[in-house]
Design an enzyme around this catalytic site. Sequence first.
Site, PDB file in Angstrom:
ATOM      1  N   HIS A 194       0.291  46.681  37.009  1.00  0.00           N
ATOM      2  CA  HIS A 194       1.454  47.152  36.249  1.00  0.00           C
ATOM      3  C   HIS A 194       1.372  48.685  36.219  1.00  0.00           C
ATOM      4  CE1 HIS A 194       3.778  47.932  32.518  1.00  0.00           C
ATOM      5  NE2 HIS A 194       4.330  46.742  32.708  1.00  0.00           N
ATOM      6  N   LYS A 215       3.175  40.060  23.503  1.00  0.00           N
ATOM      7  CA  LYS A 215       3.115  39.010  24.546  1.00  0.00           C
ATOM      8  C   LYS A 215       2.334  37.810  24.008  1.00  0.00           C
ATOM      9  CE  LYS A 215       3.589  42.450  27.953  1.00  0.00           C
ATOM     10  NZ  LYS A 215       4.842  42.641  28.646  1.00  0.00           N
ATOM     11  N   CYS A 267       7.927  46.693  36.452  1.00  0.00           N
ATOM     12  CA  CYS A 267       6.956  47.791  36.281  1.00  0.00           C
ATOM     13  C   CYS A 267       5.784  47.608  37.239  1.00  0.00           C
ATOM     14  CB  CYS A 267       6.453  47.902  34.845  1.00  0.00           C
ATOM     15  SG  CYS A 267       7.742  48.284  33.678  1.00  0.00           S
ATOM     16  N   ASP A 284      -6.922  44.601  32.123  1.00  0.00           N
ATOM     17  CA  ASP A 284      -5.601  44.626  31.500  1.00  0.00           C
ATOM     18  C   ASP A 284      -5.235  43.181  31.188  1.00  0.00           C
ATOM     19  OD1 ASP A 284      -2.902  44.397  31.043  1.00  0.00           O
ATOM     20  OD2 ASP A 284      -2.266  45.587  32.757  1.00  0.00           O
ATOM     21  N   GLN A 303      -1.193  39.855  30.142  1.00  0.00           N
ATOM     22  CA  GLN A 303      -0.745  38.488  30.475  1.00  0.00           C
ATOM     23  C   GLN A 303      -1.896  37.500  30.395  1.00  0.00           C
ATOM     24  OE1 GLN A 303       2.434  37.959  30.806  1.00  0.00           O
ATOM     25  NE2 GLN A 303       3.112  40.070  31.070  1.00  0.00           N
TER      26      GLN A 303
END
Length: 434
Positions: free
Chosen positions: A151, A254, A392, A228, A231
Site C-alpha cells: 500500500h 478495518k 492506494c 503492515d 488487512q
Amino acid sequence: MAAVTEPTLVDVENLVEAALTDAPVNTSGAWDVERVRRDFPVLSQTVNGKPLVYLDSAASAQVPQVVIDRGSKYLGEEHSNVHRGVHYLSQRATSAYEGARERVRRFINARESLECIFVRGCTEGINLVMHGYGRKFIGEGDEIIISAMEHHSNIVPWQMLCEEKGARLRVIPINDRGELQLDEFEALLNERTKLVSIIHISNALGTINPVKEIVATAHKHDVPVLVDGAQGAPHLTIDVQDLDCDFYILSGHKLFAPTGSGVVYGKRELLERMNPFIGGGSMIRSVTFEKTIYAGLPDKFEAGTPAIASQIGLGAAIDYLGSIDRAAAIRYEQELLEYATTRLNEIEGVTIIGTAHEKASVISFTVDDVHPHDIGTILDAEGIAIRAGHHCAQPVMQRFQIPATARASFAFYNTREEADKLVAAIKRVIEVFK
Ligand code: PMP
C-alpha cells in the site's frame, strides 16, 4: 441519553477488569450470519431503494452496536481528558483508555501493554516507525526492503526517508498470481539491509504473505521486520510473539472500530531506543528550555490529546471479536471467498487479479471493456458498495498492466446471497456495455 449515575471509585477500577473478563464464546463451529448481521445496524438499510450490500470492508469495516454504545457511553458519561486530571471523570476516561490498550495487548498477544502505542491508523503508525526508528538508525547507503504489493502508506514514508538519508529502497517482486517471490527476497538481504517492511495481507490482491517465514529469514541477518497489518488483523488471528515481528501496525476502522483508532506494536527494546515521533504535552517527564526528558513507554509516542473515544471503541470492537467464534468467522470468510471466486470466474469477460494460494476474502477483478469506475457506479445504483480504483497500490496496477480494478471485499457479516447479487449486477453491467 441515559441518566448519569454516580459510581464509586471502586466501580471505576472495576470498569476495566469487568469488561475484560472473557465473555462466553459460541464455539459450536456453526456460523449464524443472520444473527451476526443484526449486530451491525448499518447493514439493515436500503440504498437507492435496494437492500445495502456492503462489499467494501477492506476500505472500512462496519461497526457493531456494542462499539457504538461504548462510544456513546464515553461521550455521554465519561468524556474527559486522559492522564491529566486527578478528578473523577478523568480517571474514568483514563481507565477506559488504558483498558482498551490492555485489550489490544491480549488481541495481538504482546508481552506488555506498553508495547502497544495508540495512533490514528496504519499510515500514522508506519510514519511513526519511519521517524522514530528510520531517521535514527538508517543512513547513507543503507537499504530498506519492501514488496511490489505494498500500500502507498508502506512505500512513500520509506521513499521520503531514502531521499533524506541517501538510503535505497529494494523491492521483492511478485509473480503472476500475486505472490511474493521469496527466493528473490533472500537474494535482496545483505549487510546494508536495515529494515524489512512488508504487508501481511494485500488490500489490492488479497494475498496472505508468509510473514512468520519472512521474519525468520530477516532475523538470520539481524534485520528487524515491520508488518503492515491493516488487512491482517481483521482476517487472521494475530500473535506477535509467535510471528516474532518487530513492529505490527493496525488500523481500528478495518477492525470494526471507529476511524482515528490504530496501534503500533513494537518490541519494547526497540521502542525504547527509538526517537519520539511528535513532540508536545503528555510525552515528557520534564521540560526546561535547556532540555526535555521524554516519558517512558507508551507515553513517549502519544503526544497531545489522543483519539480517546476512538481507541475506547477499538477496545470494544476487540471485546466484540472476543465474544464471537473467531475461528468459525475466519472459516466462513474463506468459504465466501471460494464461493464468490467460483461464481465470478463463471462470467465471461471477468478476470480476477490476485489468485494466490493463500488468500483472504478480498477479490479484485476487471471486466473486459468496462472501466472499474463504471462498474462501481452502476453497482452503487443497485445498492452494492464495492471499491474501484488503484486501491492506494499503484505499483500493483503497474505490475499487472491495468489502470485500476474493481474490488469486492467480504467480511464475516456478508452472505452468499450478496455474492449472488454482485454476480448478477456484473452480468447486467456487461449487458449495458455490449
Ligand atoms: N495498509 C493497508 C494494507 C491498507 O489496506 C490500508 C488502508 N487501505 C493502509 C495500510 C492505510 O491504513 P489507514 O488508511 O487506516 O491509515
